[in-house]
Write a protein that holds these residues in place. Sequence first.
Motif, PDB file in Angstrom:
ATOM      1  N   ASP A 108      17.598  36.662  29.587  1.00 18.62           N
ATOM      2  CA  ASP A 108      18.121  35.688  28.617  1.00 18.62           C
ATOM      3  C   ASP A 108      17.959  36.283  27.227  1.00 18.62           C
ATOM      4  O   ASP A 108      16.828  36.472  26.756  1.00 18.62           O
ATOM      5  N   VAL A 109      19.079  36.580  26.582  1.00 19.07           N
ATOM      6  CA  VAL A 109      19.035  37.242  25.278  1.00 19.07           C
ATOM      7  C   VAL A 109      20.034  36.600  24.326  1.00 19.07           C
ATOM      8  O   VAL A 109      20.939  35.868  24.740  1.00 19.07           O
ATOM      9  N   ILE A 110      19.847  36.888  23.053  1.00 16.35           N
ATOM     10  CA  ILE A 110      20.895  36.630  22.063  1.00 16.35           C
ATOM     11  C   ILE A 110      21.598  37.970  21.859  1.00 16.35           C
ATOM     12  O   ILE A 110      21.063  38.879  21.226  1.00 16.35           O
TER      13      ILE A 110
ATOM     14  N   PRO B 208      12.773  45.298  31.056  1.00 18.60           N
ATOM     15  CA  PRO B 208      13.936  44.817  30.296  1.00 18.60           C
ATOM     16  C   PRO B 208      14.847  45.959  29.849  1.00 18.60           C
ATOM     17  O   PRO B 208      16.073  45.789  29.804  1.00 18.60           O
ATOM     18  N   GLU B 209      14.268  47.083  29.530  1.00 20.00           N
ATOM     19  CA  GLU B 209      15.076  48.229  29.109  1.00 20.00           C
ATOM     20  C   GLU B 209      15.983  48.700  30.240  1.00 20.00           C
ATOM     21  O   GLU B 209      17.152  49.054  30.021  1.00 20.00           O
TER      22      GLU B 209
ATOM     23  N   LYS C 188      18.289  41.981  20.005  1.00 24.09           N
ATOM     24  CA  LYS C 188      17.007  42.012  19.310  1.00 24.09           C
ATOM     25  C   LYS C 188      16.052  40.951  19.854  1.00 24.09           C
ATOM     26  O   LYS C 188      14.838  41.108  19.778  1.00 24.09           O
ATOM     27  N   ILE C 189      16.628  39.839  20.364  1.00 25.62           N
ATOM     28  CA  ILE C 189      15.820  38.715  20.836  1.00 25.62           C
ATOM     29  C   ILE C 189      16.003  38.557  22.346  1.00 25.62           C
ATOM     30  O   ILE C 189      17.118  38.369  22.833  1.00 25.62           O
ATOM     31  N   CYS C 190      14.894  38.665  23.077  1.00 25.92           N
ATOM     32  CA  CYS C 190      14.870  38.404  24.520  1.00 25.92           C
ATOM     33  C   CYS C 190      13.985  37.191  24.754  1.00 25.92           C
ATOM     34  O   CYS C 190      12.774  37.221  24.480  1.00 25.92           O
TER      35      CYS C 190
END
Length: 662
Positions: free
Chosen positions: A252-254, A311-312, A330-332
Amino acid sequence: MAEDNHSSESHTDVLIIGAGPSGLMAAYWMARCGVRARIIDKNSTKVFTGQADGLRIRTLEIFDSIGFQHRVQHEGHVAVEANFWVPSPDGKLFRQGPFCSSKVNESPFHNMLLSQGRIERFLIDSIKEHSDLEVERGVIAETFEYDETLNDDPIAYPITVKLRTLGENEVNSPGGSGGESPQSVPSGLDRSNILPDDWDDLIQKSRSQQTKTETVKTKYLIGCDGAHSWTRKQVGIPLEGSSTDHIWGVIDVIPVTDFPDIRRLGTVTNAAGTILVIPRERQLVRLYVPVQVVDAASNANIRFNRSSITPEMIKERVQAILKPYTFDYKICDWWTAYQIGQRIAPTFTKDDRVFLAGDAVHTHSPKVGLGMNMSMQDGFNIGWKVALVVAGVANPAILSTYNTERQILAEMLLDFDRHWSGLFTENRPPEGGPGKTESMVKVVESFEDFADGLKAFYGASPLVCKLDNDQDPILGYGLVPGERFPPVKLRKQADGNTQWTTRTFESDGRFRLVILAGDVRDATQKQRVETLSQFLSGQLKEKVSPLNRYAAIPGRFKSLIEVVTIHSAPWNETEFFDFPEILRKLDPTMGWDYGKIWCDDACIWDRDCNGKGYEKWGVDRTRGGVLIIRPDQYIGWVGEFEYIDEMTQYLDGVLIRAVCGQ
């Protein structure tokens, strides 16, 4: 571990283990029906981020009947159209779609996306509205005893569970940023990214360093404690099935991307794999992506090493599949990894004393967007049945219907998942893209009625009076026992205001006797309504009104049956006081009950109120009919006005006669 500093013994009528969506849904019914119950959870807090997020039509209808659908509507993201991106022969991605369900207007609501944490918030608030029942957090069950010799005694407590309150170093918090090492406060969570009504739950309450044990005796146990269910293991019920060799990442990211459909539901397929794109609230986007294939020859029941997924790694896979578009973030907000598998328990109950719900009895991949829905609907189904039985107003025989009603749907869920997940894991060449799109659309359409809850497939039982031939309905093709009452928007006769039936039939524990009064301007039809009303008011010789015949819950309602009348005459040609008094009862303090009589007529200022309810139900607008709706808004019985003996026979098989009943 420190020695116990306190030990005690107590009794409760219902013990719920697990405070996820299914457990909270079951607890809601205990609160509504005034049942003495407890709900425990091993985690220190509710979920804040991650976990499930898909909300189907039927679930939203349930939310409306509880009273918090407006909160979901305010915060959630509507998802009714999907695009499928596939490669062309030259390797470039192109869009196919949008595809939209042909049944998108079958309900007041549309499928939505919203974090599980918010749904838990709304359920907790609803429970607080009706009782002082609270989740006991940081508590686990350690031992289980079941005295089967007491099973047939309705007032006995055959189940004994030893509970232990965890110390500070043992307690977990859900919803951390992936991995398997929970933290006392989920990583990255603070007041800046949590809504204000969750702030109090964000900070773990102080705890004693020492543990506390308690022996609890209970009549019924409901296990909502997940795929590794402690409750299921205590009663020896297996979870049967297997896992595939595919490992998926969820994040879940922006996003920061030039992919044009990042805010649209859909999939992206190329030679590198398939991504499922799910737009969410607060600018978030959830991405499901394949990250690894384990050794297919290895034991499929051995869990994969989640620590090998990062995550990477998930981001790199997304970047590879989205090419030539760019992707970064930038945001996870949350991430995890999982192994695809389908498992189901052979039964969901032990002697109708111990019940299992949600992931405790069925697990699947999360990509079908049904896990939270099925789990909550499990809890919703068993919750009202146990609550009414414990309250002494319903026949314990109805408890057996939980297994027969919910297990068949769990089997359909796993079948859907096999078809859907297989389309993500199969290795088709790039030029096969359009074919994959057609296959995806076909799978969705094949399972649509089931997935969205438009059909429940509940069979004949004490709670469902089926005809020998369902193709020959008594009232109309839209009113089928065992299925949900098709929602329509009606006008209140007293003031002309409009409301969906999903809200009218509130989830408060009562059965509804719905009188489709037809055209009351017709003299013959008006007489039929008056004769039925005489029966309901106890004026027919040797006939006991169902409103007085059955036991009620003290302090809740005077009758477990609410009468709701829906007529088909024009609203401005009918008056509230035209109807018999039993249909609009007078309270000495509150006056007439104006919410009991409704009109299926078009409203010029509300486009959803089109006056076509009778047509949707397939009911004759003059003659109407009668039906009984269960507390969960599913139809239990249908008949004509004159079928009062058959109506009574149905209710006698479900409800407990009042002490003064005849």
